[in-house]
Design an enzyme around this catalytic site. Structure first.
Site, PDB file in Angstrom:
ATOM      1  N   ARG A 101      47.563  43.189  37.427  1.00 44.73           N
ATOM      2  CA  ARG A 101      48.724  44.041  37.653  1.00 44.73           C
ATOM      3  C   ARG A 101      48.901  45.175  36.651  1.00 44.73           C
ATOM      4  O   ARG A 101      49.928  45.837  36.646  1.00 44.73           O
ATOM      5  CB  ARG A 101      50.022  43.226  37.743  1.00 44.73           C
ATOM      6  N   ASP A 102      47.907  45.431  35.814  1.00 42.24           N
ATOM      7  CA  ASP A 102      47.995  46.577  34.916  1.00 42.24           C
ATOM      8  C   ASP A 102      46.595  47.107  34.591  1.00 42.24           C
ATOM      9  O   ASP A 102      46.281  47.412  33.439  1.00 42.24           O
ATOM     10  CB  ASP A 102      48.762  46.219  33.643  1.00 42.24           C
ATOM     11  N   ILE A 103      45.768  47.215  35.619  1.00 46.83           N
ATOM     12  CA  ILE A 103      44.426  47.787  35.442  1.00 46.83           C
ATOM     13  C   ILE A 103      44.605  49.283  35.189  1.00 46.83           C
ATOM     14  O   ILE A 103      45.192  49.999  35.995  1.00 46.83           O
ATOM     15  CB  ILE A 103      43.556  47.573  36.694  1.00 46.83           C
ATOM     16  N   ASN A 107      43.360  49.710  29.278  1.00 46.93           N
ATOM     17  CA  ASN A 107      43.120  48.265  29.226  1.00 46.93           C
ATOM     18  C   ASN A 107      41.665  47.905  29.520  1.00 46.93           C
ATOM     19  O   ASN A 107      41.351  46.740  29.746  1.00 46.93           O
ATOM     20  CB  ASN A 107      44.047  47.530  30.206  1.00 46.93           C
TER      21      ASN A 107
END
Length: 195
Positions: A101-103, A107
């Site tokens: 949920r935070d690609i 990151n």
């Protein structure tokens, strides 16, 4: 002093989130996921309370974001090389019923020789084996439209959307959409090539 000690002993929302991240990340063993080496309950310098500290694999190549900005975008060949590794890591997570949920470029970390890309930061991750994703947790420029609508959404598809944005950013050095993408502005600073 006793009241202050009692207050710091009570778990905070941040503690709960960090514990959740540790549980999600601890079981992941894949060549394209940053390894969680250890967890310690320590008192960091300058702080008065202990907190959980995650000791992660050192990725000396830095963020993929910096690589993209430094070079004004990547060649299609290099972007494909990195993207294949990102997809392998994401597919591994999805096979374990975990959505990131935070690609985003920030990151995705590189090895020293810049031959390996690994996914980091599972702070927004979710185990979707029993319940669907419904909380909007992501970086706006990378998030899928259905996650912005509120309610439940398919976390697997949201991760794949973010992967697509990452691929576009790798080659174009800018975000693909105007509303959530800085009006198509280039990422980073003036080092990105003109479009």
């Amino acid at each position: 002093a006793a009241a202050a000690a009692a207050a710091t002993a009570t778990p905070t929302r941040d503690d709960d989130l960090k514990r959740k991240e540790i549980v999600l990340h601890a079981g992941l063993k894949h060549p394209n996921i940053v390894e969680l080496k250890d967890v310690v309950d320590a008192e960091p310098a300058g702080r008065q309370a202990k907190e959980l500290c995650m000791i992660m694999e050192l990725m000396e190549g830095g963020e993929l974001y910096a690589e993209v900005v430094t070079h004004g975008g990547l060649s299609e060949e290099l972007a494909r090389f990195y993207f294949r590794q990102v997809l392998m890591g994401v597919c591994y997570c999805h096979g374990r019923k975990l959505v990131h949920r935070d690609i985003k470029l920030e990151n995705l970390l590189l090895s020293r020789d810049r031959q390996v890309v690994k996914i980091a930061d599972f702070g927004h991750g979710k185990d979707v084996s029993t319940t669907a994703a419904k909380t909007l947790i992501a970086t706006e420029k990378y998030v899928a439209p259905e996650a912005l609508e509120g309610g439940e959404y398919d976390g697997y598809k949201v991760d794949m959307w973010s992967c697509g944005v990452v691929l576009y950013c790798m080659t174009e050095c800018r975000f693909p959409f105007t509303k959530a993408g800085n009006h198509g502005c280039e990422i980073g600073r003036a080092s990105c090539r003109e479009r």
